[in-house]
Write an enzyme that holds these catalytic residues in place. Sequence first.
Site, PDB file in Angstrom:
ATOM      1  N   LYS A 154       0.826  -1.216   0.000  1.00 35.21           N
ATOM      2  CA  LYS A 154       0.000   0.000   0.000  1.00 35.21           C
ATOM      3  C   LYS A 154       0.861   1.268   0.000  1.00 35.21           C
ATOM      4  O   LYS A 154       0.639   2.185  -0.781  1.00 35.21           O
ATOM      5  CB  LYS A 154      -0.946  -0.026   1.209  1.00 35.21           C
ATOM      6  CG  LYS A 154      -2.030  -1.090   1.078  1.00 35.21           C
ATOM      7  CD  LYS A 154      -2.882  -1.205   2.308  1.00 35.21           C
ATOM      8  CE  LYS A 154      -2.231  -1.935   3.450  1.00 35.21           C
ATOM      9  NZ  LYS A 154      -2.006  -3.376   3.223  1.00 35.21           N
ATOM     10  N   ILE A 155       1.873   1.308   0.882  1.00 37.18           N
ATOM     11  CA  ILE A 155       2.702   2.520   0.987  1.00 37.18           C
ATOM     12  C   ILE A 155       3.613   2.650  -0.232  1.00 37.18           C
ATOM     13  O   ILE A 155       3.716   3.724  -0.840  1.00 37.18           O
ATOM     14  CB  ILE A 155       3.526   2.496   2.299  1.00 37.18           C
ATOM     15  CG1 ILE A 155       2.577   2.590   3.503  1.00 37.18           C
ATOM     16  CG2 ILE A 155       4.552   3.628   2.319  1.00 37.18           C
ATOM     17  CD1 ILE A 155       3.221   2.297   4.850  1.00 37.18           C
ATOM     18  N   ASP A 174       9.787  -6.777  -5.130  1.00 42.78           N
ATOM     19  CA  ASP A 174       8.756  -7.318  -4.250  1.00 42.78           C
ATOM     20  C   ASP A 174       8.538  -8.755  -4.697  1.00 42.78           C
ATOM     21  O   ASP A 174       8.430  -9.005  -5.900  1.00 42.78           O
ATOM     22  CB  ASP A 174       7.441  -6.502  -4.398  1.00 42.78           C
ATOM     23  CG  ASP A 174       6.434  -6.807  -3.299  1.00 42.78           C
ATOM     24  OD1 ASP A 174       6.136  -8.000  -3.079  1.00 42.78           O
ATOM     25  OD2 ASP A 174       5.955  -5.862  -2.648  1.00 42.78           O
ATOM     26  N   CYS A 205       8.937  -2.757   3.001  1.00 43.52           N
ATOM     27  CA  CYS A 205       8.482  -4.135   3.218  1.00 43.52           C
ATOM     28  C   CYS A 205       8.332  -4.358   4.727  1.00 43.52           C
ATOM     29  O   CYS A 205       8.852  -3.585   5.520  1.00 43.52           O
ATOM     30  CB  CYS A 205       9.487  -5.115   2.618  1.00 43.52           C
ATOM     31  SG  CYS A 205      11.147  -4.927   3.270  1.00 43.52           S
ATOM     32  N   THR A 232      11.609   4.119   6.413  1.00 43.95           N
ATOM     33  CA  THR A 232      10.450   4.551   7.217  1.00 43.95           C
ATOM     34  C   THR A 232       9.587   3.336   7.527  1.00 43.95           C
ATOM     35  O   THR A 232       8.400   3.475   7.798  1.00 43.95           O
ATOM     36  CB  THR A 232       9.601   5.617   6.477  1.00 43.95           C
ATOM     37  OG1 THR A 232       9.140   5.061   5.236  1.00 43.95           O
ATOM     38  CG2 THR A 232      10.377   6.881   6.199  1.00 43.95           C
ATOM     39  N   SER A 233      10.204   2.137   7.471  1.00 46.84           N
ATOM     40  CA  SER A 233       9.389   0.931   7.661  1.00 46.84           C
ATOM     41  C   SER A 233       9.575   0.335   9.058  1.00 46.84           C
ATOM     42  O   SER A 233       8.743   0.563   9.943  1.00 46.84           O
ATOM     43  CB  SER A 233       9.708  -0.077   6.558  1.00 46.84           C
ATOM     44  OG  SER A 233       8.716  -1.058   6.520  1.00 46.84           O
ATOM     45  N   ARG A 234      10.631  -0.429   9.280  1.00 43.85           N
ATOM     46  CA  ARG A 234      10.942  -0.965  10.602  1.00 43.85           C
ATOM     47  C   ARG A 234      12.454  -0.961  10.762  1.00 43.85           C
ATOM     48  O   ARG A 234      13.186  -1.319   9.839  1.00 43.85           O
ATOM     49  CB  ARG A 234      10.421  -2.397  10.775  1.00 43.85           C
ATOM     50  CG  ARG A 234       8.913  -2.501  11.013  1.00 43.85           C
ATOM     51  CD  ARG A 234       8.485  -1.933  12.373  1.00 43.85           C
ATOM     52  NE  ARG A 234       7.042  -2.032  12.589  1.00 43.85           N
ATOM     53  CZ  ARG A 234       6.167  -1.090  12.269  1.00 43.85           C
ATOM     54  NH1 ARG A 234       6.568   0.041  11.723  1.00 43.85           N
ATOM     55  NH2 ARG A 234       4.881  -1.260  12.525  1.00 43.85           N
ATOM     56  N   GLU A 263      14.718   1.139  18.883  1.00 37.92           N
ATOM     57  CA  GLU A 263      13.930   2.335  19.212  1.00 37.92           C
ATOM     58  C   GLU A 263      13.018   2.172  20.427  1.00 37.92           C
ATOM     59  O   GLU A 263      12.607   3.168  21.021  1.00 37.92           O
ATOM     60  CB  GLU A 263      13.070   2.752  18.008  1.00 37.92           C
ATOM     61  CG  GLU A 263      11.899   1.809  17.712  1.00 37.92           C
ATOM     62  CD  GLU A 263      11.024   2.284  16.547  1.00 37.92           C
ATOM     63  OE1 GLU A 263      11.577   2.632  15.498  1.00 37.92           O
ATOM     64  OE2 GLU A 263       9.793   2.288  16.705  1.00 37.92           O
ATOM     65  N   HIS A 295       9.943   7.837  14.630  1.00 39.62           N
ATOM     66  CA  HIS A 295       8.781   7.016  14.221  1.00 39.62           C
ATOM     67  C   HIS A 295       7.504   7.861  14.146  1.00 39.62           C
ATOM     68  O   HIS A 295       6.521   7.590  14.830  1.00 39.62           O
ATOM     69  CB  HIS A 295       8.592   5.841  15.196  1.00 39.62           C
ATOM     70  CG  HIS A 295       7.890   4.673  14.579  1.00 39.62           C
ATOM     71  ND1 HIS A 295       8.240   3.371  14.816  1.00 39.62           N
ATOM     72  CD2 HIS A 295       6.850   4.612  13.709  1.00 39.62           C
ATOM     73  CE1 HIS A 295       7.439   2.560  14.136  1.00 39.62           C
ATOM     74  NE2 HIS A 295       6.586   3.291  13.457  1.00 39.62           N
TER      75      HIS A 295
END
Length: 333
Positions: A154-155, A174, A205, A232-234, A263, A295
């Site tokens: 989606k992002i 992907d 992802c 900006t994911s994990r 974090e 975050h």
Amino acid sequence: MELAVFSAKPYDEDYLTSANEAHGHELVFLEARLDPDTATLASGKEAVSIFVNDIASRPVLETLAHHGTRLLALRSAGFNHVDLEAAADSGLTVVRVPEYSPYAVAEFTVGMMLALGRKYHRAQNRVREGNFSLEGLMGFDLHSRTVGIVGTGKIGLVLAAILRGFGCRVVAYDPYPSDEAVALGVTYMSLDGLLGASDIVTLHCPLTPETHHLINEGTLQLMKPGVVLINTSRGALIDTEAVIDALKEGRIGHLGLDVYEEESDLFFEDRSDTIIQDDVFSRLLTFPNALVTGHQAFFTHNAMVEIAETTMANISAFAAGRLSGNEISLEST
Ligand code: NAD
């Protein structure tokens, strides 16, 4: 239904209370993060809601279930912090908010690219000190750059559409390529191919055992010298120490991080009066070409409304014995 909301900030309280007007659940807001020491605070509450840095490990889930919890409602899309096998063993249903605002994160990611490329953050500091020199502020156009998107869910898809508008060449990796992305003009390639072709690499992802430290010493070697890397994911998608080495050697030209692998002991709290003990994180903050945020990519009014409304709808569906469609289990992942 009675709901204990862990890691509740004043803004969570506002949005969840407002969304709950249509549902009438009994909400108890707890500032504490869910962990082995705080799990019993939810005693007797059938539903528990958590955010991204709460700990939903086996012992925690067993404690919750033992004290009457049956539903774990995540206020996030990512669920890498939940032991789904333990949840199933404890008889807990787990629901999440699979989609709230992909625009929030995609737009923030573009903001990071622009801020790093044009040095907004440095320029602001200079102008405030009366320094109007342009030395060191030379940037680059996004137009015609090749941007590699890892994960076109989606992002990633929203980001691809925005970047095509900037005139970027967009390539992607992907395991499940999307026709929608191809229609936007995105070219799929292998991960190695993407890393070698991209001026900017941006991660979208999920964090899984397979994607843990996807960016490491080996994959960093495949990237163009001076690459812009955005996460900006994990946090644990990248090996932070390897990235620091690449920054020191100039192999990474710019780094944008909204997430950090350690974090959970830092983010979402005001720690401005304390000494940060995490030397790896502190080192990251010393680079003039790194932009680190805590975050906040998801944090827009639109996203908060969606998160609160979906969370309440998930809880009402469970209370009524219905499926919300937002359940997650080991089988569904
Ligand atoms: P999504 O599930 O819609 O998309 C994820 C995509 O990643 C899917 O297309 C999937 O096929 C792909 N993928 C899976 N394994 C992969 C791999 N090994 N390599 C490349 N791609 C892979 O998720 P989304 O809503 O687009 O969110 C993406 C991630 O963004 C979430 O998992 C979450 O960790 C993160 N996120 C961060 C914030 C924030 O505030 N910083 C907010 C929301 C989400």
